[in-house]
Design an enzyme around this catalytic site. Sequence first.
Site, PDB file in Angstrom:
ATOM      1  N   ASP A 229      49.400  -5.560 -52.364  1.00 54.18           N
ATOM      2  CA  ASP A 229      48.694  -5.474 -51.096  1.00 54.18           C
ATOM      3  C   ASP A 229      47.955  -4.134 -51.139  1.00 54.18           C
ATOM      4  O   ASP A 229      48.310  -3.222 -51.895  1.00 54.18           O
ATOM      5  CB  ASP A 229      49.652  -5.554 -49.900  1.00 54.18           C
ATOM      6  CG  ASP A 229      48.886  -5.856 -48.605  1.00 54.18           C
ATOM      7  OD1 ASP A 229      47.637  -5.767 -48.604  1.00 54.18           O
ATOM      8  OD2 ASP A 229      49.533  -6.179 -47.589  1.00 54.18           O
ATOM      9  N   TRP A 230      46.917  -4.054 -50.338  1.00 52.38           N
ATOM     10  CA  TRP A 230      46.018  -2.899 -50.453  1.00 52.38           C
ATOM     11  C   TRP A 230      46.745  -1.583 -50.141  1.00 52.38           C
ATOM     12  O   TRP A 230      47.063  -1.282 -48.998  1.00 52.38           O
ATOM     13  CB  TRP A 230      44.803  -3.105 -49.548  1.00 52.38           C
ATOM     14  CG  TRP A 230      43.648  -3.789 -50.240  1.00 52.38           C
ATOM     15  CD1 TRP A 230      42.355  -3.348 -50.257  1.00 52.38           C
ATOM     16  CD2 TRP A 230      43.650  -4.994 -51.027  1.00 52.38           C
ATOM     17  NE1 TRP A 230      41.560  -4.205 -51.016  1.00 52.38           N
ATOM     18  CE2 TRP A 230      42.327  -5.211 -51.496  1.00 52.38           C
ATOM     19  CE3 TRP A 230      44.639  -5.900 -51.405  1.00 52.38           C
ATOM     20  CZ2 TRP A 230      41.981  -6.304 -52.300  1.00 52.38           C
ATOM     21  CZ3 TRP A 230      44.284  -6.981 -52.210  1.00 52.38           C
ATOM     22  CH2 TRP A 230      42.980  -7.174 -52.641  1.00 52.38           C
TER      23      TRP A 230
END
Length: 754
Positions: A229-230
């Site tokens: 995930d970012w």
Amino acid sequence: MDIKALVSQLTLEEKAGLCSGGDFWHTKAVERLGIPAVMVSDGPHGLRKQDQGGDHLGVNESIKAVCFPAACATAASFDRALLTRMGKAIGDACQHEGLAVVLGPAVNIKRSPLCGRNFEYYSEDPYLAGEAASAFIDGVQSRNVGTSIKHFAANNQEHRRMSSSSEVDERTLREIYFPGFETPVKRSKPWTVMCSYNRVNGVYASENPWLLTDVLRNEWGFDGFVVSDWGAVSDRPAGVAAGLDLEMPSSFGVNDRKIVEAVKAGKLDEAKLDLACERILNIVYRFTENARPDTPWDKEAQHQLAAEIAGECMVLLKNEGGILPLSKGDDVAFIGEFAKKPRYQGGGSSHINSFKTTSALEAAAGMKVTYAQGYDLAADAAPDALLEEAVAAAKTAKVAVVFAGLPDAYESEGYDRAHMRMPESQVRVIEAVADANPNTVVVLHNGSPVEMPWIGKVRAVLEAYLGGQAVGLATVRVLYGDVNPSGHLAETIPLRLEDNPSYLFYGGSAKGTEYREGVFVGYRYYDKKRMDVLFPFGHGLSYTTFEYSDLRLSADRIKDTDTLTVTVAVKNTGARPGKAVVQLYVGDADSDVPRPVRELKGYEKVLLNPGEMKDVTFTLGKRAFAYWNGDLHDWHVETGDFTIEVGASSRDLPVRATVHVESTAALPVHYDENSILMDILKDPRAKAVLRPVIEAMTATFQSGGEDSDAAKEAITDEMNLAMMNYMPLRGLYSFGDGQLSENFVADALEQLNG
Ligand code: BGC
């Protein structure tokens, strides 16, 4: 493309570089070898392609796109084919825009109504989440565009989302938090999986070898790449070793250098880095070799599709006296700002720049509809003047429809809700309007359940969820009966927040959040505790009625390796065509482990004309009966009776049957002197070994030692047996009246374990 050969030509630095983004949305190109970069984009219910200035909260503008209903709504459709069509539409848009992967679906379980991202997630039920996700993935990937099923795993709150540790036992992970990923990974083969921000039992998901390698790849057979995930990366080399292939977005070289250093220092096996590169390049080329930039993206057609989908998702919660559908000839007042400016999507990374929206008011153009604003969204208030205007509009109309729900700021990615209430201003409007007109209907726009203190005062409630940019069209079609509602709740609406099983522990502390309710999430808890709820899981009304009958099982006894076919007849007993959502639940009638009363194991949506009857068939395999057994480290079915219930919601199950399932797997047993008789005697072999002793002991118990005659009389055989049940083997000496030889227990154990 020979990917292995390509990777062998990369330098160590190039390989490390390939394992992180080139920028916010692209993988890295290696020009020297002609390796292209590909672009990914959110997701999940439309495209948020940012041309420049990436961010992960939807702050910067993205291209104009089509916003489909969010997952909270699409799950309620209970319609796999519909989700596949939506996926195909999004896949086409990706091809048109040159996007290799759309970042979704998001399948995390709705553990609490408070999670800020519930609108983006499907359900409190793992079976439903897995089926919905799988159908969506099939659609997108049929267009040669990848998906990124997210956020793996146990990411069920936004509070402390980038550091919190979800403390969950393995059975709960396997039964509740994993199947939403497991089913699609096995069945639909998503090109990528996105790991979550949080830690799972202390270890960041982004560097968790058990999650990313043992379970995901070795057990489920995942063969794509895992993307962070970012900003979810903590220890990058540990991530590579654990199975995290691509870090997003770019770390601007910081983590690439750490990978290089770790390899040089002998701390990271270069073969693991090679593998990560291979997995990334496999997907890069899978897209580029199948890119179809000439794919048309007909946004108008997709707007219509979005309206159709939204209509299939809306849940008619209440419809007293059949006040809905409205008649087009009636004077109707639409009250509430949401009638003009619907809330149709949530905030954060899934926020779409819709190319157009249709409100209910626009959709009702030409009909006898008046409008009053009711409350002021900007001020989060209901000024007296607006309230008076709403009451006046309600008084002159035959029916008053109040559009209410949650304003943007109430629920979003990035933070959780603190309560389950609607804004006070909206509650005031609903109550004032209902006082003024007994024919009051409420349309709700929200991504997660709200408390409804006004429920007894209104005649009907239509849960429209966050229905996408065409929600107004769908709402009017459903209100006026052009579409017969067929959505069913993918979550329980509890009476109050405090009833939720995670209430005491949700959010946790800096140390983590404990999932102490275990497998008892959502209806699994409310049913076990026989609690009243506002609306149960699976509930949804229609403008017609359905009757369930003639439940047939292919056998009344099966082995856990067999499949069982269940058939039920469903009939439309009303006057309109309509779609029934036929739900099948399985429960273990008598289990040694704590299990839910019932669990959803099958559903089908069927269209029936008035008077029409159809057979609906389900096939149940081992997993429908099994629980996760920690000793066996596998799914296990306990021999015994199971109930099969079929109906229209988790609390409306008019037909039921029982099947006896026999286990073919022996649980590993090992007895010691602390093993208790109850457990030992269940094993017929052990029972035979111990029979003589038990008989002797029962006699001793019955002769009663020092007890008075009265006390002796009170001791029944049943009580004797019950007391014996919990006796450890070693107790046989003390209570065996000195009749046992010294080696008796040791000998018996040798026989039992041998
Ligand atoms: C979200 C993801 C999203 C990513 C990229 C993250 O903050 O958790 O769901 O795909 O950003 O926008």
